[in-house]
Design a protein around this motif. Sequence first.
Motif, PDB file in Angstrom:
ATOM      1  N   VAL A  31       0.837  -1.206   0.000  1.00  0.00           N
ATOM      2  CA  VAL A  31       0.000   0.000   0.000  1.00  0.00           C
ATOM      3  C   VAL A  31       0.869   1.252   0.000  1.00  0.00           C
ATOM      4  O   VAL A  31       0.545   2.245  -0.660  1.00  0.00           O
ATOM      5  CB  VAL A  31      -0.964   0.001   1.203  1.00  0.00           C
ATOM      6  CG1 VAL A  31      -1.657   1.358   1.335  1.00  0.00           C
ATOM      7  CG2 VAL A  31      -2.005  -1.095   1.043  1.00  0.00           C
ATOM      8  N   ALA A  32       1.972   1.214   0.737  1.00  0.00           N
ATOM      9  CA  ALA A  32       2.868   2.375   0.764  1.00  0.00           C
ATOM     10  C   ALA A  32       3.358   2.704  -0.644  1.00  0.00           C
ATOM     11  O   ALA A  32       3.325   3.868  -1.071  1.00  0.00           O
ATOM     12  CB  ALA A  32       4.054   2.106   1.692  1.00  0.00           C
ATOM     13  N   VAL A  33       3.789   1.690  -1.382  1.00  0.00           N
ATOM     14  CA  VAL A  33       4.259   1.920  -2.746  1.00  0.00           C
ATOM     15  C   VAL A  33       3.124   2.438  -3.620  1.00  0.00           C
ATOM     16  O   VAL A  33       3.301   3.369  -4.412  1.00  0.00           O
ATOM     17  CB  VAL A  33       4.839   0.621  -3.348  1.00  0.00           C
ATOM     18  CG1 VAL A  33       5.209   0.823  -4.814  1.00  0.00           C
ATOM     19  CG2 VAL A  33       6.063   0.175  -2.553  1.00  0.00           C
ATOM     20  N   ARG A  34       1.934   1.867  -3.458  1.00  0.00           N
ATOM     21  CA  ARG A  34       0.785   2.331  -4.246  1.00  0.00           C
ATOM     22  C   ARG A  34       0.459   3.781  -3.933  1.00  0.00           C
ATOM     23  O   ARG A  34       0.156   4.568  -4.832  1.00  0.00           O
ATOM     24  CB  ARG A  34      -0.424   1.451  -3.975  1.00  0.00           C
ATOM     25  CG  ARG A  34      -1.667   1.982  -4.681  1.00  0.00           C
ATOM     26  CD  ARG A  34      -2.894   1.131  -4.498  1.00  0.00           C
ATOM     27  NE  ARG A  34      -4.058   1.818  -5.024  1.00  0.00           N
ATOM     28  CZ  ARG A  34      -5.260   1.275  -5.110  1.00  0.00           C
ATOM     29  NH1 ARG A  34      -5.453   0.035  -4.725  1.00  0.00           N
ATOM     30  NH2 ARG A  34      -6.277   1.972  -5.596  1.00  0.00           N
ATOM     31  N   GLN A  35       0.516   4.159  -2.650  1.00  0.00           N
ATOM     32  CA  GLN A  35       0.213   5.543  -2.289  1.00  0.00           C
ATOM     33  C   GLN A  35       1.224   6.505  -2.903  1.00  0.00           C
ATOM     34  O   GLN A  35       0.870   7.603  -3.320  1.00  0.00           O
ATOM     35  CB  GLN A  35       0.207   5.701  -0.765  1.00  0.00           C
ATOM     36  CG  GLN A  35      -0.823   4.844  -0.030  1.00  0.00           C
ATOM     37  CD  GLN A  35      -2.241   5.152  -0.458  1.00  0.00           C
ATOM     38  OE1 GLN A  35      -2.802   4.510  -1.332  1.00  0.00           O
ATOM     39  NE2 GLN A  35      -2.833   6.147   0.151  1.00  0.00           N
ATOM     40  N   TRP A  36       2.477   6.095  -2.959  1.00  0.00           N
ATOM     41  CA  TRP A  36       3.501   6.954  -3.555  1.00  0.00           C
ATOM     42  C   TRP A  36       3.255   7.127  -5.047  1.00  0.00           C
ATOM     43  O   TRP A  36       3.401   8.228  -5.581  1.00  0.00           O
ATOM     44  CB  TRP A  36       4.883   6.360  -3.300  1.00  0.00           C
ATOM     45  CG  TRP A  36       5.220   6.267  -1.840  1.00  0.00           C
ATOM     46  CD1 TRP A  36       4.680   6.997  -0.816  1.00  0.00           C
ATOM     47  CD2 TRP A  36       6.155   5.362  -1.236  1.00  0.00           C
ATOM     48  NE1 TRP A  36       5.228   6.622   0.390  1.00  0.00           N
ATOM     49  CE2 TRP A  36       6.132   5.621   0.163  1.00  0.00           C
ATOM     50  CE3 TRP A  36       7.006   4.376  -1.718  1.00  0.00           C
ATOM     51  CZ2 TRP A  36       6.937   4.917   1.065  1.00  0.00           C
ATOM     52  CZ3 TRP A  36       7.814   3.671  -0.820  1.00  0.00           C
ATOM     53  CH2 TRP A  36       7.774   3.950   0.552  1.00  0.00           C
ATOM     54  N   VAL A  37       2.878   6.055  -5.719  1.00  0.00           N
ATOM     55  CA  VAL A  37       2.574   6.153  -7.147  1.00  0.00           C
ATOM     56  C   VAL A  37       1.376   7.070  -7.361  1.00  0.00           C
ATOM     57  O   VAL A  37       1.377   7.929  -8.257  1.00  0.00           O
ATOM     58  CB  VAL A  37       2.295   4.760  -7.743  1.00  0.00           C
ATOM     59  CG1 VAL A  37       1.782   4.875  -9.183  1.00  0.00           C
ATOM     60  CG2 VAL A  37       3.557   3.900  -7.709  1.00  0.00           C
ATOM     61  N   ALA A  38       0.329   6.901  -6.538  1.00  0.00           N
ATOM     62  CA  ALA A  38      -0.862   7.738  -6.659  1.00  0.00           C
ATOM     63  C   ALA A  38      -0.526   9.204  -6.434  1.00  0.00           C
ATOM     64  O   ALA A  38      -1.037  10.090  -7.132  1.00  0.00           O
ATOM     65  CB  ALA A  38      -1.923   7.285  -5.662  1.00  0.00           C
TER      66      ALA A  38
END
Length: 284
Positions: A31-38
Amino acid sequence: MALMLGSGLSNQTGASIAALAFPVLGPAGVVAVRQWVAAIVLGAVGRPRLRHFTAAQWRPVLGLALVFAAMNLSLYAAIERVGLGLAVTLEFLGPLTVALAGSRRRIDLACALAAAGAVVVLTRPTPSTDYPGIGLALLAAVCWGCYILLNRTVGARLPGLEGSAAAAAVSGALYLPVGAWVLWRHPPTAAALGCALAAGVLSSAVPFLCDLLALRRVPAHFFGVFMSVNPVFAALVGLVVLGQHLDTAAWLATGVIVAANAIALTTARGPATGGGSRIRARSA
């Protein structure tokens, strides 16, 4: 139609690929990586002028960021425990509840009762029932409902995508210590990190761009109805990519919730019940 289909399939495929990284990074790391991409994607598109935000604008933005962060973490944690199809189906109770809230029409009451019956079927006690996982999926549903309501406020107080972009940036910043801790404690393999990045792109960047293009061609209301089939996409992708099987009763219950959501949106009176907000929620 192709854009909307691509958006839904990309979103659920991204979630299934994210699950492949869970054994190494866990839901929090992915989720952390996804939030950074978002944050990167929405920041580039929305270009929020943070220094010009007033206190009245910052309050709903911060609330949106917190709900956004909790929604994705609870959903991914639920996917790890109960599977993609069931988790996404239960999560869709959030927008359905928002669509039905305050209505006294018989059709909406029928939709609510049908959805409630479907939930009973999906959560029926069995030797393998994972109640914490079901609880996490229902928490994601609550977060999604709150996200829709907060997004309305943000949209009314800030122009364009500035509010959503600012919320994504704050949410990404909140996950910096979480992601750093997870990556330090669990050094990622190249495959796991690749899956997490792919999940971020497929569940954030691709749906966001597809949604923007689709909304130029179809009404937001129709888009919201079409997106109601996402639980079916999730169940199919979970079956193909992750080998997760739903029994006949679960498939029927999923179909009932999809139908209830679509009917509630199709027959809604007055302003849209969050279709545009929902688009941003699932693309961010």
